[in-house]
Enzyme design. Structure first.
Site, PDB file in Angstrom:
ATOM      1  N   GLY A  17       0.860  -1.230  -0.021  1.00 45.74           N
ATOM      2  CA  GLY A  17      -0.059   0.139   0.073  1.00 45.74           C
ATOM      3  C   GLY A  17       0.860   1.211  -0.005  1.00 45.74           C
ATOM      4  CB  SER A 108      -0.459 -14.187  -1.891  1.00 44.11           C
ATOM      5  OG  SER A 108       0.778 -15.099  -1.596  1.00 44.11           O
ATOM      6  CB  SER A 109       2.700 -16.715  -5.888  1.00 40.87           C
ATOM      7  OG  SER A 109       3.666 -16.421  -4.702  1.00 40.87           O
ATOM      8  CB  CYS A 110       0.584 -18.636  -0.874  1.00 39.10           C
ATOM      9  SG  CYS A 110      -0.615 -17.735  -0.422  1.00 39.10           S
ATOM     10  CE1 TYR A 137      -2.632 -13.227   3.079  1.00 38.44           C
ATOM     11  CE2 TYR A 137      -1.118 -14.576   1.708  1.00 38.44           C
ATOM     12  CZ  TYR A 137      -1.733 -13.336   2.011  1.00 38.44           C
ATOM     13  OH  TYR A 137      -1.140 -12.170   1.361  1.00 38.44           O
ATOM     14  CE  LYS A 141      -4.291 -11.843   0.219  1.00 41.14           C
ATOM     15  NZ  LYS A 141      -4.774 -10.514   0.104  1.00 41.14           N
ATOM     16  CG  HIS A 180       6.983 -12.489   3.982  1.00 39.64           C
ATOM     17  ND1 HIS A 180       5.960 -11.309   4.054  1.00 39.64           N
ATOM     18  CD2 HIS A 180       6.062 -13.284   3.699  1.00 39.64           C
ATOM     19  CE1 HIS A 180       4.650 -11.927   3.612  1.00 39.64           C
ATOM     20  NE2 HIS A 180       4.812 -13.270   3.527  1.00 39.64           N
TER      21      HIS A 180
END
Length: 325
Positions: A17, A108-110, A137, A141, A180
């Site tokens: 953000g 997210s790529s997860c 998570y 998403k 992370h």
């Protein structure tokens, strides 16, 4: 973006953000609206609805999320799934109720299965089992993607979804336990230098490979996508696959990443990997061919980007808030 567009940026204090805010705040064609968490709890449906009714927006950037590393996801799964579901549902529904036709949702790529073929294509979504360490998570998403798809299908909205790879940059979360990998490593090496430590202990085997993208490149990609007409954007999605990957192609093992950051920081001690701790997915590389065909490619190389972020952290560490997750 159209001239004098009034945009609500949700999550302006986070890494993503704040990068959007840096990019858009000085744009004379954009009237950027933000609201601190103390004034607007995005998990509160009534508060979000009232906020949207009080203000008149042309577009929404949904960058707000509860995020964290492996440890945080493992310890607080209920927080991760509940808060992210509420934030997404509240904002997307409020946007629709107030007849806001344009919204950008950041995922997210997860979201992709742990055994996805690499690089991971958008079509891999829901094709297998998720990585257990961040399943809560990821499911939240995925729900955000489906919310956007459903409102587009039922109500003709133009709610677009992007799936970034692993991000890094200024204003990341440098919490000692819940960050992370990149901010966690930066903190560890910086602390080791301050304490004159001769070794740094890291989680896992160091073998997993990750792709990394500077947050400013992500914002550049998102702005690029928002400038496309609905017709142009629609050519690269279909009824079932409505999101677009955003990756860099910069893929490193965790050991390689640690070696680069050790060199950048000036740490010349021993790096020890604790293989009894979880690795997460063995590899996570996105197929970004769709956005490349749409005319975007990243500009910031991994080594220069990491160097800039380490210097930013060294300069700003005393002023950083310690976010739990």
């Amino acid at each position: 973006m159209q001239a004098n567009k009034k945009i609500f940026l949700a999550g302006h204090n986070g890494m993503v953000g704040s990068a959007f805010e840096r990019r858009l705040q000085g744009d004379p064609e954009v009237d950027l609206i933000t609201s601190p968490k103390a004034d607007l709890d995005l998990t509160d449906q009534a508060a979000v609805s009232q906020f949207f009714k009080k203000n008149i927006f042309d577009s929404v950037i949904l960058a707000a999320a509860k995020v964290g590393g492996i440890n945080a996801n493992h310890q607080y799964p209920a927080d991760f799934i509940y808060q992210n579901l509420m934030i997404e549902a509240n904002i997307i529904q409020a946007a629709h109720a107030c007849d806001i036709n344009e919204l950008l949702f950041l995922g997210s790529s997860c979201i992709y299965p742990v055994d996805s073929l690499q690089p991971m294509r958008e079509s891999s979504l829901l094709s297998g089992k998720l990585e257990f360490t961040n399943q809560a998570y990821a499911i939240a998403k995925i729900a955000g993607i489906e919310l956007c798809r459903s409102y587009n299908a039922q109500h003709g909205r133009d709610y677009r979804c992007v799936m970034p790879t692993n991000l890094y940059g200024p204003n990341d979360n440098f919490h000692p336990h819940n960050s992370h990998v990149i901010p966690g490593l930066i903190l560890k090496f910086h602390t080791a230098l301050q304490n004159d430590s001769k070794e740094v202990l890291l989680w896992g085997s160091g073998k997993p490979r990750r792709e990394f993208l500077h947050v400013d490149d992500l914002v550049d990609a998102c702005i690029h996508l928002t400038k496309l007409t609905k017709s142009q954007y629609s050519q690269f999605i279909d009824e079932e696959i409505t999101h677009i990957n955003i990756g860099s192609g910069d893929e490193l093992s965790i050991k390689q990443l640690a070696d680069i950051l050790a060199k950048i920081s000036g740490f010349d001690g021993k790096i020890i990997f604790d293989s009894s701790m979880p690795d997460g997915a063995k590899r996570k590389l996105l197929d970004s061919s769709r956005i490349n065909k749409l005319g975007w490619r990243p500009k910031i190389k991994i080594k220069s980007g990491l160097s800039d972020v380490f210097q930013w952290f060294d300069k700003n560490k005393a002023l950083l808030p310690i976010r739990n997750t």
